[in-house]
Design a protein around this motif. Structure first.
Motif, short mmCIF file in Angstrom:
data_model
loop_
_atom_site.label_atom_id
_atom_site.label_comp_id
_atom_site.label_asym_id
_atom_site.label_seq_id
_atom_site.Cartn_x
_atom_site.Cartn_y
_atom_site.Cartn_z
N SER A 1 73.17 6.45 -13.77
CA SER A 1 73.19 5.90 -12.40
C SER A 1 72.06 6.44 -11.54
O SER A 1 71.93 6.06 -10.38
N GLY A 2 71.26 7.34 -12.10
CA GLY A 2 70.10 7.82 -11.34
C GLY A 2 70.39 9.02 -10.46
O GLY A 2 69.52 9.45 -9.69
N ALA A 3 71.60 9.58 -10.53
CA ALA A 3 71.90 10.77 -9.74
C ALA A 3 71.09 11.95 -10.27
O ALA A 3 70.72 12.84 -9.52
N ALA B 1 68.36 6.32 -7.49
CA ALA B 1 69.75 5.86 -7.57
C ALA B 1 69.95 4.54 -6.83
O ALA B 1 70.66 3.66 -7.31
N ALA C 1 71.33 1.06 -8.41
CA ALA C 1 72.51 0.39 -7.86
C ALA C 1 72.20 -1.08 -7.59
O ALA C 1 73.01 -1.96 -7.86
N ARG D 1 79.05 2.87 -9.79
CA ARG D 1 79.81 3.98 -10.36
C ARG D 1 80.90 4.45 -9.41
O ARG D 1 80.85 4.21 -8.22
N THR E 1 74.71 11.31 -1.34
CA THR E 1 74.74 10.86 -2.74
C THR E 1 75.46 9.52 -2.85
O THR E 1 74.97 8.59 -3.50
N ARG F 1 73.31 6.73 -1.58
CA ARG F 1 72.29 6.28 -2.54
C ARG F 1 72.90 5.39 -3.61
O ARG F 1 72.34 4.36 -3.97
N HIS F 2 74.07 5.79 -4.11
CA HIS F 2 74.70 4.99 -5.15
C HIS F 2 75.27 3.68 -4.61
O HIS F 2 75.71 2.84 -5.38
N SER F 3 75.29 3.53 -3.29
CA SER F 3 75.68 2.24 -2.72
C SER F 3 74.47 1.36 -2.46
O SER F 3 74.57 0.34 -1.81
N GLY F 4 73.30 1.80 -2.94
CA GLY F 4 72.11 0.96 -2.82
C GLY F 4 71.27 1.27 -1.60
O GLY F 4 70.32 0.54 -1.30
#
Ligand SMILES: Nc1ncnc2c1ncn2[C@@H]1O[C@H](COP(=O)(O)OP(=O)(O)OP(=O)(O)O)[C@@H](O)[C@H]1O
Ligand SMILES: [Mg+2]
Lengths: 248, 314
Positions: free
Chosen positions: A51-53, A73, A77, A83, B190, B193-196
């Motif tokens: 996921s790029g974390a 990340a 996404a 994730r 974090t 970021r994972h939400s785009g």
């Protein structure tokens, strides 16, 4: 090739520890794949790399043929990998609807305004949080926070969904609901890679399992096969265990 | 929403705000010089504190660089006011702050909050030292006289206009994607970021915007002093004062900071007159009191009270 996700030689070290050790596997479109392994075997680290974390030290990851290792990340996404987190991480100052809106506004849909609000409510309905739209996540129970996180991930309209022990800590009724929900997502065409310890869930959900130990892939195949694999059993019970032969 | 709903929910608040601004614009005619200078003080700190919390409120990055930008603005006026039209001076100030803030933002906004606080304090000092060095070695003057024919009332009106712009900008951002992105970043970067969300871009964009307002405030305020040197224009007390005011008012609401600016500007005026030698200690005490007693600021207190009275009759 029909592989949605292609991982080759993925490696990540933390100091001297090799948390993920030249891991290679692929996931086809529409599959539900289980990622198993004892505590500390590197499962979460794999999800973090995909996921790029985290950035990989070496190896490649391709989503639909496009190399994504090394991308940020937020880019990953937007390319279609969503994730959840092993320990839930709701956005505490945002209502449930706004939590979901983040995924809608910045994901592939890039929807905003009244339309996005409607989509957010639909997603909350879908995970069983219809009554909690304007609630703050802090007021939700643990399981409902997990539901919220799933809705937020779905808001990205992912092609690949990474679930990190999403079913952990649920009571039997909730577990049944959770399994049904994941099955319906799969039925909707979302490919799923899930880290899980709950064996019932693995048996009923996964068409295929990958088993890791100390960062390496030690088995892959049908759930009943891998769970009966002597090396897998040894990994779970520890090297000094006597395996299945011991008395119950 | 039907046309009839729009009228009370959209038009009336706008009319009310416009009337309020019009009333404030009359201040120079109604009060004497002392009243006007108080008003200038309050409006300039309103711009600074509101601009500060535009960025620091949602992201929770505490910046002590306010005076770096305020001072850049003041110096732009000192250098160019005589030779260039006023609009050009303001444009140069805005461009300078965009450039500096973009560079600083890109370099530092990947840092976590604690490092950013220290860096921002260092930045203000660095800019002050740079300007001092330049003035001493290149222009061979340490201070500058600010020659303009801008009157106190004109300064006040410009600041009032700038304050309106800050509030409009804050209002629009609060309803935009960018606003949502920043609140998400403040909660958990974090997850954002994972939400785009491109978190660096969002943070830099808002940092730049907030510093443009600070720089313009400095440029507009400079003619007040007639004489400036780096110690005046880059006085770190300004950064701390803005921080305290914003925190007292409450940074999670657009109207919060101004609720801290008004009482504190009056209090500081009083303290400065009564205890000129112990002013810094007094300010420190006020700061500690605020952080312990009202962590969510006056805006938070107001909301709590409203909430309580709304729940009681039910
Ligand atoms: N950010 C990090 N820094 C240092 N070490 C880490 C980091 N993340 C994970 N590790 C280490 O890497 C190894 C693998 O951790 P990981 O969290 O991937 O395991 P896991 O399979 O998800 O375990 P669990 O089932 O307990 O969740 C562990 O030894 C862990 O301590
Ligand atoms: Mg884990």
């Amino acid at each position: 090739m029909s592989a949605l996700l292609q991982v080759e030689g993925l490696t990540r070290r933390f100091g001297g520890l090799v948390a993920v050790d030249s891991l290679s596997f692929s996931v086809d479109t529409g599959e539900v794949v289980g990622l198993l392994g004892p505590n500390g075997s590197g499962k979460t680290t794999v999800l973090n790399l995909l996921s790029g974390a985290l950035k990989a030290d070496s190896g490649s990851v391709a989503l639909k043929g496009q190399a994504i290792a090394g991308k940020a990340a937020h880019q990953i996404a937007r390319l279609g990998i969503a994730r959840t987190f092993q320990l839930v991480r709701p956005l505490g100052s945002l209502t449930c609807r706004d939590n979901v809106l983040t995924g809608l506004a910045f994901g592939r849909g890039r929807s905003w305004g009244v339309a996005a609000r409607g989509e957010a409510d639909t997603l909350l309905d879908r995970v069983g949080l219809a009554r909690a739209r304007d609630t703050m996540p802090g007021e939700l129970t643990y399981i409902d926070q997990k539901r919220l996180e799933l809705a937020r991930a779905l808001a990205l309209q992912p092609e690949l969904l990474l679930l990190d022990e999403w079913l952990a800590g649920l009571n039997p009724t909730e577990l049944e609901e959770g399994i049904a929900l994941i099955q319906s997502l799969s039925g909707q065409g979302i490919t799923i890679l899930l880290v899980e310890h709950v064996m019932d869930a693995i048996r009923s959900l996964c068409g295929r399992c990958l088993v890791m130990n100390t960062g390496r892939l030690i088995a892959s195949g049908l759930p009943q096969e891998v769970l009966a694999d002597p090396e897998v059993i040894r990994a779970y019970l520890g090297d000094d265990g006597s395996g299945e032969g011991g008395d119950a | 929403m039907s046309g009839r709903d729009v009228l009370p929910t959209v038009i009336w608040p706008i009319v009310a705000c416009a009337l309020g601004v019009a009333a404030l614009a009359c201040v120079p005619f109604l009060f004497g010089d002392y009243g006007l200078s108080m008003a200038i003080n309050i409006v300039s700190y309103t711009v600074l504190a509101t601009a500060w919390s535009l960025f620091s409120g949602p992201t929770r990055y505490v910046s002590l660089a306010t005076v770096a930008f305020f001072g850049i603005g003041a110096y732009t006026t000192a250098v160019f006011a005589e030779s260039l039209p006023w609009v050009a001076v303001l444009a140069i100030a805005a461009c300078l702050s965009v450039v500096v803030a973009a560079i600083v933002g890109l370099a530092t906004l990947r840092l976590s909050g604690v490092y950013f606080v220290i860096f921002s304090l260092g930045l203000a000092e660095l800019v002050r030292q740079l300007v001092t060095w330049w003035e001493v070695n290149k222009t061979r003057t340490l201070g500058r006289y600010v020659f303009t024919d801008i009157t106190a009332a004109q300064i006040y009106w410009q600041l009032l206009g700038l304050a309106v712009l800050v509030f409009v900008a804050g209002f629009l951002i609060g309803r935009s994607r960018l606003g949502l992105a920043l609140r998400a970043i403040g909660d958990d970067e974090t997850v954002a970021r994972h939400s785009g969300i491109d978190t660096t871009r969002a943070k830099v964009a808002l940092f730049v915007l907030s510093t443009v307002f600070m720089t313009l405030a400095g440029a507009i305020m400079a003619p007040r002093w007639t004489y400036i040197d780096p110690a005046i224009a880059f006085n770190p007390v300004i950064s701390f004062t803005v921080l305290i005011m914003a925190l007292l008012g409450g940074v999670h609401r657009l109207y919060g900071p101004v609720m801290g600016v008004v009482p504190l500007a009056l209090l500081f005026e009083f303290l400065l007159a009564r205890f000129p030698n112990h002013f810094s200690i007094m300010v420190g005490l006020v700061f500690i009191l605020i952080v312990y007693a009202i962590p969510r600021g006056i805006a938070g207190l107001v909301e709590q009270t409203v909430e309580r009275t709304r729940r009681q009759p039910a």
